[in-house]
Design an enzyme around this catalytic site. Structure first.
Site, PDB file in Angstrom:
ATOM      1  N   ASP A  47      53.143  -0.808  50.789  1.00  0.00           N
ATOM      2  CA  ASP A  47      54.202   0.196  50.846  1.00  0.00           C
ATOM      3  C   ASP A  47      54.174   0.842  52.228  1.00  0.00           C
ATOM      4  O   ASP A  47      53.402   1.761  52.482  1.00  0.00           O
ATOM      5  CB  ASP A  47      54.021   1.251  49.752  1.00  0.00           C
ATOM      6  CG  ASP A  47      55.267   2.122  49.619  1.00  0.00           C
ATOM      7  OD1 ASP A  47      55.300   3.204  50.242  1.00  0.00           O
ATOM      8  OD2 ASP A  47      56.206   1.702  48.926  1.00  0.00           O
ATOM      9  N   GLU A  93      55.157   2.963  55.540  1.00  0.00           N
ATOM     10  CA  GLU A  93      55.883   4.150  55.989  1.00  0.00           C
ATOM     11  C   GLU A  93      56.364   3.862  57.405  1.00  0.00           C
ATOM     12  O   GLU A  93      55.668   3.176  58.178  1.00  0.00           O
ATOM     13  CB  GLU A  93      55.000   5.388  55.967  1.00  0.00           C
ATOM     14  CG  GLU A  93      54.465   5.748  54.590  1.00  0.00           C
ATOM     15  CD  GLU A  93      55.561   6.000  53.571  1.00  0.00           C
ATOM     16  OE1 GLU A  93      55.343   5.682  52.379  1.00  0.00           O
ATOM     17  OE2 GLU A  93      56.657   6.486  53.972  1.00  0.00           O
ATOM     18  N   ASP A 123      60.627  -3.194  52.327  1.00  0.00           N
ATOM     19  CA  ASP A 123      59.443  -3.400  53.175  1.00  0.00           C
ATOM     20  C   ASP A 123      59.399  -4.787  53.794  1.00  0.00           C
ATOM     21  O   ASP A 123      59.176  -4.925  55.021  1.00  0.00           O
ATOM     22  CB  ASP A 123      58.163  -3.175  52.351  1.00  0.00           C
ATOM     23  CG  ASP A 123      58.100  -1.800  51.729  1.00  0.00           C
ATOM     24  OD1 ASP A 123      58.752  -1.602  50.680  1.00  0.00           O
ATOM     25  OD2 ASP A 123      57.423  -0.929  52.290  1.00  0.00           O
ATOM     26  N   HIS A 147      55.195   9.209  49.304  1.00  0.00           N
ATOM     27  CA  HIS A 147      55.628   8.859  50.654  1.00  0.00           C
ATOM     28  C   HIS A 147      54.471   8.848  51.651  1.00  0.00           C
ATOM     29  O   HIS A 147      54.709   8.836  52.864  1.00  0.00           O
ATOM     30  CB  HIS A 147      56.760   9.760  51.161  1.00  0.00           C
ATOM     31  CG  HIS A 147      58.020   9.608  50.366  1.00  0.00           C
ATOM     32  ND1 HIS A 147      58.666   8.403  50.216  1.00  0.00           N
ATOM     33  CD2 HIS A 147      58.743  10.519  49.661  1.00  0.00           C
ATOM     34  CE1 HIS A 147      59.732   8.562  49.458  1.00  0.00           C
ATOM     35  NE2 HIS A 147      59.798   9.836  49.096  1.00  0.00           N
ATOM     36  N   ASP A 155      51.031   5.660  47.814  1.00  0.00           N
ATOM     37  CA  ASP A 155      52.092   4.945  47.114  1.00  0.00           C
ATOM     38  C   ASP A 155      51.642   3.547  46.706  1.00  0.00           C
ATOM     39  O   ASP A 155      51.939   3.080  45.598  1.00  0.00           O
ATOM     40  CB  ASP A 155      53.341   4.858  47.988  1.00  0.00           C
ATOM     41  CG  ASP A 155      54.112   6.162  48.033  1.00  0.00           C
ATOM     42  OD1 ASP A 155      55.127   6.233  48.764  1.00  0.00           O
ATOM     43  OD2 ASP A 155      53.714   7.124  47.342  1.00  0.00           O
TER      44      ASP A 155
END
Length: 442
Positions: free
Chosen positions: A239, A241, A337, A401, A406
């Site tokens: 995941d 960012e 992603d 987040h 996550d």
């Protein structure tokens, strides 16, 4: 003659120690994780953490895991509360064995070196340590009969035990490959490179052959029970960012946190974790909106490596995982992603996307499949991560987040879905097939 001709003396972990530096517990180029997903920069960190756990000192454990270097970890280990020397002496060698086995199983280059030592006697030539070492430097030890060494050499004994285990696992891989070939499995020439049989290694193979045999079979060598076929046994949950700005849909996103959690599908437990901050290079300054959303600060990314280096670190970590790569299915929450973010950034920067990340399973697809009744033709739309957690009766752990938090939460969702689907499949089912096929490729 001292009788020390087939002996490898080691001590220290600096550049002057050569390849044998990896035998030191202070060697910091081969980080690893345990079954609970705890990361250790060195085997010294792992050993001292075991000491803190042995005596129930949670404060010391936290400090050791946060220690910046092995010297600091060792010093903190000496401050463990309620320490009992007799108790520790009875378990210390086993805890050291466990730490070293984790380290060498997950580190391909270091494992190859250890196996290359063959049947040589491994000796920690520390002139200061008569327990883990021999109480002599290498030069003096070479001139001294072995029976006159003042130290016990526990570390050398532990490393030789680890070496024997790893060599046996390499031979097990070879045996399984030979059995498969007799049963009519595809030949090495026809099989993908990742599943090619190990090179032949006789029971008393020379060190060079054992070291070479670990290349290309590392995943199987460290996990004899892993599937050699295409069956998915592990999930690799990611995941990312990325940089962003408020009300800017066309913002050129750059990954700023690259987390991955490996989960054993049958057990639903984390096996290993990888997490790195990433320094953006196109728009280096984070927006206030980005920091507020992710909690990632400018200082976090300024001190990080750029994507090109993080991808290399990630691929090295993947290569050392204790599972065959064809048995690993990447899992994301949504398709952003791996369908958009990483491919787009790699394309802009002239980088190659890791091969293992060219397919993935969207956990939302799996959630919808489980939420639908068997007779339903139309599957319900899956909510976001927080909604899926709530729908499965799970709490959100950590900060939403934040990439690693996550990824861990998505891993929990995937594990709960697999358990549900397995129950639906009925008694005797070994796998639900829920994550058997990718929902996206690139």
């Amino acid at each position: 003659m001292s009788g020390n001709e087939n002996t490898i003396f080691f001590w220290g972990h600096g550049p002057g120690s050569g390849d044998a530096a990896c035998l030191s517990n202070f060697y910091d180029q081969a980080p690893f994780t345990d079954e609970a997903g705890t990361c250790y920069p060195t085997s010294e960190h792992c050993f001292m953490a075991a000491k803190a756990r042995q005596f129930g000192d949670a404060d010391a454990l936290a400090a050791i895991l946060a220690a910046k270097n092995p010297k600091q970890a060792k010093a903190l280990g000496r401050q463990v509360r309620d320490f009992d020397p007799a108790v520790w002496a009875s378990v210390a060698r086993e805890r050291m064995y466990e730490a070293c086995l984790l380290k060498f199983r997950q580190s391909r280059r270091e494992r190859a070196f250890l196996l290359s030592t063959g049947k040589a006697l491994l000796v920690e030539a520390s002139p200061f340590d008569t327990i883990w070492g021999i109480g002599l430097g290498a030069k003096q030890a070479r001139m001294t009969p072995r029976e006159e060494w003042p130290g016990i050499n526990w570390l050398g004994e532990v490393l030789m035990r680890v070496r024997d285990i790893l060599a046996r696992e390499v031979r097990d891989v070879q045996t399984r490959a030979e059995v498969a070939a007799v049963a009519g499995a595809p030949s090495a020439a026809a099989a993908p490179a990742a599943t090619a049989p190990a090179a032949a290694v006789p029971a008393e193979a020379p060190a060079e052959a054992l070291a070479a045999a670990t290349e290309g079979t590392a995943a199987e060598a460290v996990s004899p029970g892993a599937s050699a076929g295409p069956e998915v046994t592990h999930l690799l949950v990611l995941d990312f960012e990325a940089t962003c700005a408020k009300d800017a849909p066309n913002w050129p996103h750059e990954v700023i946190e690259f987390p991955a959690v490996l989960v054993a599908l049958g057990e639903g437990k984390p096996v290993a974790e990888f997490t790195r901050f990433v320094r953006p290079t196109e728009r280096p300054a984070l927006t206030p909106f980005c920091t507020e959303l992710t909690s990632i600060t400018q200082a976090d990314v300024d001190g990080a490596a750029p994507l090109v280096e993080v991808l290399k670190e990630f691929e090295a970590w993947v290569a050392a995982l204790p599972v065959a790569l064809e048995a690993v299915m990447p899992v994301t929450c949504g398709d952003w992603d791996l369908r958009r973010a990483l491919p787009a950034e790699c394309a802009r920067k002239g980088l190659e996307q890791p091969a293992v990340l060219r397919r993935w399973c969207n956990v939302k697809v799996a959630y919808s499949a489980c939420a639908a009744a068997p007779a339903d033709k139309k599957r319900p739309r899956a909510p976001g991560m927080a909604g899926m957690l709530s729908g499965l009766g799970l709490e959100l752990v950590g900060r939403h987040h934040r990439g690693i938090d996550d990824a861990r939460n998505i891993a929990r969702i995937a594990a709960r879905l697999e358990r549900f689907a397995l129950a639906r499949a009925g008694a005797g089912a070994k796998s639900s097939g829920l994550f058997a096929k990718p929902s996206g490729v690139c």
